[in-house]
Scaffold this active site. Structure first.
Site, short mmCIF file in Angstrom:
data_model
loop_
_atom_site.label_atom_id
_atom_site.label_comp_id
_atom_site.label_asym_id
_atom_site.label_seq_id
_atom_site.Cartn_x
_atom_site.Cartn_y
_atom_site.Cartn_z
N ARG A 1 0.82 -1.21 0.00
CA ARG A 1 0.00 0.00 0.00
C ARG A 1 0.86 1.26 0.00
O ARG A 1 0.50 2.27 -0.61
CB ARG A 1 -0.93 -0.01 1.22
CG ARG A 1 -2.00 1.06 1.17
CD ARG A 1 -3.13 0.78 2.14
NE ARG A 1 -2.77 1.07 3.53
CZ ARG A 1 -3.61 0.91 4.55
NH1 ARG A 1 -4.83 0.44 4.34
NH2 ARG A 1 -3.23 1.19 5.77
N LYS B 1 11.64 -0.33 6.80
CA LYS B 1 12.02 -0.94 8.08
C LYS B 1 10.79 -1.67 8.60
O LYS B 1 9.88 -1.07 9.18
CB LYS B 1 12.49 0.14 9.06
CG LYS B 1 13.22 -0.43 10.29
CD LYS B 1 12.24 -0.92 11.32
CE LYS B 1 12.93 -1.49 12.56
NZ LYS B 1 11.96 -2.22 13.41
N GLY C 1 1.29 2.27 12.63
CA GLY C 1 1.56 1.66 13.93
C GLY C 1 0.83 2.41 15.03
O GLY C 1 -0.16 3.11 14.78
N SER C 2 1.33 2.29 16.23
CA SER C 2 0.66 2.87 17.38
C SER C 2 0.77 4.39 17.39
O SER C 2 1.72 4.97 16.86
CB SER C 2 1.26 2.32 18.68
OG SER C 2 2.57 2.84 18.89
N THR C 3 -0.21 5.02 18.01
CA THR C 3 -0.18 6.48 18.16
C THR C 3 1.03 6.91 18.97
O THR C 3 1.66 7.93 18.67
CB THR C 3 -1.48 6.96 18.82
OG1 THR C 3 -2.59 6.59 18.00
CG2 THR C 3 -1.48 8.47 19.00
N GLY D 1 3.98 6.79 16.72
CA GLY D 1 3.78 7.79 15.68
C GLY D 1 4.12 9.19 16.14
O GLY D 1 4.72 9.98 15.40
N GLU E 1 -0.47 6.59 9.77
CA GLU E 1 -1.71 5.83 9.97
C GLU E 1 -1.58 5.18 11.33
O GLU E 1 -0.85 4.20 11.49
CB GLU E 1 -1.89 4.82 8.84
CG GLU E 1 -3.31 4.27 8.76
CD GLU E 1 -3.45 2.94 9.45
OE1 GLU E 1 -3.93 2.95 10.62
OE2 GLU E 1 -3.10 1.91 8.87
N ARG F 1 -11.16 -10.67 12.88
CA ARG F 1 -10.13 -10.91 11.88
C ARG F 1 -8.76 -10.61 12.51
O ARG F 1 -8.61 -9.68 13.30
CB ARG F 1 -10.35 -10.07 10.63
CG ARG F 1 -10.34 -8.57 10.84
CD ARG F 1 -10.65 -7.87 9.52
NE ARG F 1 -10.74 -6.42 9.67
CZ ARG F 1 -11.86 -5.79 10.03
NH1 ARG F 1 -12.95 -6.49 10.29
NH2 ARG F 1 -11.88 -4.47 10.13
N CYS G 1 -6.11 -2.12 13.29
CA CYS G 1 -6.36 -0.75 13.75
C CYS G 1 -7.77 -0.30 13.46
O CYS G 1 -8.30 0.58 14.14
CB CYS G 1 -5.34 0.20 13.13
SG CYS G 1 -5.34 0.18 11.33
N GLU H 1 -7.70 1.02 23.20
CA GLU H 1 -7.70 0.12 22.05
C GLU H 1 -7.27 -1.27 22.52
O GLU H 1 -6.20 -1.44 23.09
CB GLU H 1 -6.77 0.64 20.96
CG GLU H 1 -6.82 -0.18 19.69
CD GLU H 1 -5.94 0.38 18.57
OE1 GLU H 1 -6.19 0.05 17.41
OE2 GLU H 1 -5.00 1.14 18.88
N SER I 1 -12.08 -1.50 3.71
CA SER I 1 -10.86 -1.10 3.00
C SER I 1 -10.73 -1.78 1.65
O SER I 1 -11.10 -2.94 1.48
CB SER I 1 -9.64 -1.42 3.86
OG SER I 1 -8.48 -0.91 3.25
#
Length: 508
Positions: A181, A196, A252-254, A257, A274, A302, A308, A407, A467
């Protein structure tokens, strides 16, 4: 990230043979078209989360290796940026085709290192590969525009140009799709990259690079560096702050990020983030409950709940709450089958590692200690392994419980009642996350109101899967910056250039 629906006719025995062979596995990283070790020659093991046993080893690279990869990508950008859109489209199309030929092989590696059941690995592959196909088409439609000039004898030209080297940092939950993506989009735009992957799932990234190499992607356009958790911070700093990096693309995680965003800010670099979600799944009385619960199973379980955009908070109208919970409990019991990904019939695998499993268990235990009721599940499934947790349904959850607002990232569904549409909106929007949301109603006006009022980047009406390559994927608030997929996902990796042509009058 999430899966698409998939029907698999693949023979299980064939899959098991592939899983034993895993003949595409690589034990080296990929820099400037070469398969290389870390300069330190250090390595680390990649574990199968179903068994906690090693699958293989990969280089444990550090900041020096990261710098070498960025330099290679910067050198390759000098030529790749000047290829035609048609050439880039052709290369992406070849990559798509070669990956498609290796569908079963990639699925075997996905299941081995991520623990996914076979159906989910094949689903992720199909979903991820669809991005390469989509961006192969999109590459030829990155257009500029001519803007009406306010001045006589002048012309305004707007073009889009590739912004340079992109640092791509991907998560463990969808290790193939998150690469295609991002990399499909940036290559279509004319950029190069350093990838990475997560230290939990580097093998899929190396397979993707291997297949790209076979497809004729020029050396240096794609580079993959692998590192352990111990070296992740040093590698990340280079990938965010090296002068040759033009953009940092992270899923990944906030928490992580925000760290990367801060590092990139020192060089005023573009970011595409994201981040985490806290998706509400809102059910109104008019909804078809049997259908809605089927969609709830997709939205929640799933990848063992490790998505996320996975439904995190089930908000059910009081008039249908008891009926919904009963149907949900029965279908979890009948349809969710735990087990290693290679087990026949398994559709819910392990959590990625012991840390994740412990976090999920602690959220459930804390909620139960404060009065939440377990309808089904609620404990480890240690008959399968240390990282398995039962598909769980909780009711009676209150705001003072961590699981109410955090989460979960595991196979745990939390159901709460609401009385009115306004109350549902207030509860749903009461979060700093704003990625995905789900609404189930047959009232058309209500559907449009919810779409307008929900503070999330994506809203699915009457569907548990949202998505695809064509729509823009991303969130608002602390769930990220920018969009992936769609033409907007390509434009994230371009700079807009304005050129003014003057002196166009005849005789000048």
């Amino acid at each position: 990230m999430e899966l698409i629906r998939v029907n698999t006719s693949m023979n299980l025995n064939k899959f098991l043979i592939l899983n034993r062979r895993l003949h595409l596995l690589k034990s080296k990283a990929y820099i400037n078209g070469d398969w290389v070790n870390a300069q330190s020659n250090k390595t680390f093991s990649v574990l199968d989360p179903s068994t906690d046993k090693p699958i293989g080893t990969v280089p444990d690279m550090d900041a020096t290796d990261a710098k070498r990869a960025v330099d290679a990508a910067a050198e390759a950008f000098k030529t790749w940026r000047n290829t035609t859109a048609k050439e880039r489209s052709y290369v992406l199309r070849r990559w798509f085709g070669i990956c498609k030929e290796n569908r079963d092989n990639v699925a075997a590696i996905l299941t081995a290192e991520a623990g996914k059941p076979l159906s989910e690995s094949l689903g992720e592959f199909d979903y991820g590969n669809a991005f390469l196909e989509f961006f192969a088409d999109t590459a030829r439609h990155i257009n500029g525009e001519i803007v009406s000039s306010p001045w006589p004898n002048k012309q305004i030209l707007i073009t889009r140009q590739p912004l340079g080297v992109v640092s791509v940092i991907t998560p463990w939950n969808f290790p193939y799709a998150m690469i295609t993506r991002k990399v499909g989009a940036l290559m279509a735009a004319g950029c190069t990259c350093v990838i990475k992957p997560s230290e939990d799932t580097p093998l899929t990234a190396l397979v993707a690079a291997q297949l790209a190499e076979q497809a004729g992607v020029p050396k240096g356009v794609i580079n993959v560096i692998t590192s352990s958790r111990e070296n992740a911070a040093a590698v990340g700093k280079v990938m965010c702050q090296d002068p040759n990096v033009g953009c940092v693309s992270f899923t990944g995680s906030t928490f992580v990020g925000k760290i990367l965003y801060g590092l990139a800010a020192s060089g005023v670099k573009r970011v595409a983030l994201e981040l985490g979600g806290n998706a509400p799944f809102i059910v109104f009385p008019s909804a078809d409950l049997e259908y809605t619960v089927d969609q709830a199973l997709l939205a929640k379980f799933r990848n063992a709940g490790q998505a996320c955009v996975g439904a995190n908070r089930f908000l059910i109208h009081k008039d249908v709450f008891d009926e919904f919970v009963t149907i949900f409990k029965n279908k979890i019991s009948a349809k969710i089958k735990l087990g290693p990904g290679t087990n026949p019939g398994a559709n819910c695998g392990p959590l990625i590692n012991a840390t994740q499993a412990k976090m999920v268990a602690s959220l459930v235990d804390e909620a139960v200690s404060k009065g939440a009721k377990v309808e089904i599940g609620g404990k480890y499934a240690k008959q399968f392994g240390t990282n398995f947790y039962e598909a769980t349904l909780l009711v009676g959850v209150k705001p003072d419980m961590k699981i109410y607002s955090q989460e979960i990232f595991g196979p745990v569904a939390v159901c709460s009642k609401f009385n009115t549409e306004d109350e549902a909106l207030q509860i749903a929007n009461n979060t700093r996350s704003g990625l995905a949301s789900y609404v189930f109603t047959k009232d058309l006006g209500q559907a449009f109101r919810m779409s307008r009022e929900l503070e999330f980047g994506m809203v699915a009406i009457n569907d548990g899967i949202l998505s695809a390559p064509e729509p823009p994927f991303g969130g608002i608030k602390e769930s990220g910056i920018g969009r992936e997929g769609s033409r907007h996902g390509v434009e994230e990796y371009t700079d807009i250039k304005y050129t003014l042509f003057s002196g166009l009058a005849k005789g000048m």
